[in-house]
Write an enzyme that holds these catalytic residues in place. Structure first.
Site, short mmCIF file in Angstrom:
data_model
loop_
_atom_site.label_atom_id
_atom_site.label_comp_id
_atom_site.label_asym_id
_atom_site.label_seq_id
_atom_site.Cartn_x
_atom_site.Cartn_y
_atom_site.Cartn_z
CG MET A 66 -2.04 -1.05 1.11
SD MET A 66 -3.33 -0.83 2.35
CE MET A 66 -2.51 -1.46 3.81
CB CYS A 84 -1.67 0.08 -9.93
SG CYS A 84 -1.86 1.78 -9.37
CE LYS A 134 -2.22 -6.42 -4.33
NZ LYS A 134 -2.79 -5.17 -4.78
CG ASN A 184 -5.86 -8.21 -2.03
OD1 ASN A 184 -5.91 -7.36 -2.91
ND2 ASN A 184 -5.79 -7.90 -0.76
N GLY A 185 -8.78 -8.96 -0.97
CA GLY A 185 -9.91 -8.05 -1.07
C GLY A 185 -10.87 -8.14 0.09
N GLY A 243 -4.78 -5.95 3.25
CA GLY A 243 -4.31 -4.57 3.15
C GLY A 243 -4.93 -3.67 4.20
NE ARG A 244 -9.36 -1.67 1.50
CZ ARG A 244 -10.54 -1.78 0.91
NH1 ARG A 244 -11.24 -0.71 0.67
NH2 ARG A 244 -11.00 -2.97 0.56
C1 LIG Z 1 -3.69 3.48 0.27
C2 LIG Z 1 -3.55 2.29 -0.62
C3 LIG Z 1 -2.40 2.13 -1.39
C4 LIG Z 1 -2.25 1.01 -2.23
N1 LIG Z 1 -1.09 0.85 -2.93
C5 LIG Z 1 -0.89 -0.28 -3.65
C6 LIG Z 1 0.35 -0.54 -4.28
O1 LIG Z 1 1.32 0.23 -4.17
N2 LIG Z 1 0.45 -1.69 -5.02
C7 LIG Z 1 -0.59 -2.58 -5.15
O2 LIG Z 1 -0.45 -3.59 -5.84
N3 LIG Z 1 -1.77 -2.35 -4.55
C8 LIG Z 1 -1.93 -1.25 -3.80
N4 LIG Z 1 -3.12 -1.07 -3.14
C9 LIG Z 1 -4.16 -2.12 -3.18
C10 LIG Z 1 -3.98 -3.12 -2.01
O3 LIG Z 1 -2.75 -3.79 -2.08
C11 LIG Z 1 -5.12 -4.16 -1.99
O4 LIG Z 1 -5.10 -4.87 -3.21
C12 LIG Z 1 -6.50 -3.53 -1.83
O5 LIG Z 1 -6.49 -2.54 -0.81
C13 LIG Z 1 -7.56 -4.59 -1.49
O6 LIG Z 1 -7.21 -5.33 -0.34
P1 LIG Z 1 -7.83 -4.97 1.13
O7 LIG Z 1 -9.31 -4.97 0.98
O8 LIG Z 1 -7.31 -6.05 2.03
O9 LIG Z 1 -7.32 -3.60 1.48
C14 LIG Z 1 -3.29 0.04 -2.32
C15 LIG Z 1 -4.45 0.21 -1.55
C16 LIG Z 1 -4.59 1.30 -0.70
C17 LIG Z 1 -5.84 1.44 0.14
#
Ligand SMILES: Cc1cc2nc3c(=O)[nH]c(=O)nc-3n(C[C@H](O)[C@H](O)[C@H](O)COP(=O)(O)O)c2cc1C
Length: 316
Positions: free
Chosen positions: A11, A96, A136, A198-199, A222-223
């Site tokens: 993230m 992304c 990813k 993931n998600g 992630g979040r």
């Molecule tokens: C603030 C933020 C920054 C993120 N930056 C990246 C990143 O640099 N590379 C990436 O592959 N995904 C990035 N993501 C996506 C997360 O890795 C993840 O796929 C997404 O948040 C869903 O997972 P979660 O519901 O567990 O958060 C980002 C998400 C957030 C909220």
């Protein structure tokens, strides 16, 4: 790797060197991912600046560096650098949705360019022959295209594929589609490629349930880690952590940020963490308002002190 294994998601401006170090101390996942870094940038004079995003400590290992590019030559060169830096794996971002990334033909745009996507995996393997390569990605661009997209990746044989269960267009606005992630597991059967789902995963129990439902080898979160560096700990019950402890760790996080990144990154990056740490207790809102105005460690210390002073005055 245990089965299922649990992974900290990349993230940008969140899972930086400071937060990862804190997570390594309080609740280490089986694998961590860095924030994404431009492979083109790594191959340019701007390398020094990007190395800040690739800072890590041994305690964060195993750690995977994530890069994005649409240029296989740059990928190969960047992969060489990542291997030299001692990372345990290299991930290619193919999910992304950010306009600046997509405009370059990188990130989620690669789902529309399977030929380049396959070339990037090949180039990464050539550049970093000792490292496992992961990808990813999402389930499609504007619609669910998993059935045609996943085989492209499987054919290129990365070590692992992380599927974020949404399309590019959906951003994070709809619930992640775990049925499609389950289909990915079925499609990948016998390929030797690990599938990481993931998600929207809330915590380790949720991760275990989703792994069981889908058959995923690993789950990436992630979040849910915002304000909860204990997320991956099997020993700590987050609900039982006192407000005092949470705020103490928030201050520790701030000090780590200041020490490791304070010279190079703006302090406001820390504020989104504060929103999460300071929540769910009496006086949290008042504290959050104060924390949103902080500019340095001292300001944060002062805000915490005044919150405690108020809490004890209210008690008396
Ligand atoms: C603030 C933020 C920054 C993120 N930056 C990246 C990143 O640099 N590379 C990436 O592959 N995904 C990035 N993501 C996506 C997360 O890795 C993840 O796929 C997404 O948040 C869903 O997972 P979660 O519901 O567990 O958060 C980002 C998400 C957030 C909220």
């Amino acid at each position: 790797m245990p089965q299922p294994f649990f992974v900290l998601a990349p993230m940008a401006n969140v899972t930086d060197a400071a937060f990862r170090r804190l997570i390594a101390k309080y609740g280490r996942p089986d694998v961590m991912y860095t924030e994404f870094v431009s492979a083109n940038g790594l191959c340019s004079k701007g390398l020094e600046n990007l190395l800040i995003d690739l800072k890590y400590s041994k305690k964060e290992k195993p750690i995977v560096a994530q890069v994005f590019t649409a240029d296989p030559k740059k990928m190969q060169e960047a992969a060489k650098i990542i291997q030299k830096l001692g990372f345990d794996g290299l991930d290619i971002n193919m999910g992304c949705p950010d306009k600046n990334v997509v405009k370059q033909g990188a990130g989620a745009a690669l789902m529309k360019n399977p030929k380049i996507a396959a070339e990037l995996i090949k180039a990464a393997k050539l550049g970093a022959p000792k490292l496992p390569i992961s990808v990813k990605t999402r389930i499609g661009d504007t619609k669910n295209d998993l059935a045609s997209w996943l085989p492209v990746l499987l054919k290129a044989k990365p070590a692992a594929i992380i599927i974020h269960g949404r399309t590019r267009k959906e951003l994070s606005m709809v619930p992640a589609d775990w049925q499609t992630i389950k289909q990915a597991v079925d499609l990948a059967k016998g390929s030797g490629v690990l599938i990481i789902g993931n998600g929207d995963v809330k915590d380790l129990d949720d991760a275990r349930a989703k792994a069981k439902m889908t058959g995923c080898d690993g789950i990436m979160i992630g979040r849910a880690v915002f304000g909860n560096p204990w997320l991956f700990s099997t020993k700590t019950d987050f609900k039982k952590i006192s407000v005092k402890k949470k705020l103490k760790v928030m201050l520790e996080h701030t000090k780590l940020f200041d020490k490791l990144l304070g010279q190079d990154k703006p302090f406001h990056i820390m504020r989104k963490h504060y929103k999460a740490y300071a929540s769910g207790f009496d006086g949290a809102k008042e504290l959050r308002v104060k924390l949103m105005q902080t500019e340095n460690v001292k300001d944060v210390e002062r805000a915490i002190k005044s919150a405690f002073a108020k809490a004890s005055a209210d008690k008396n």
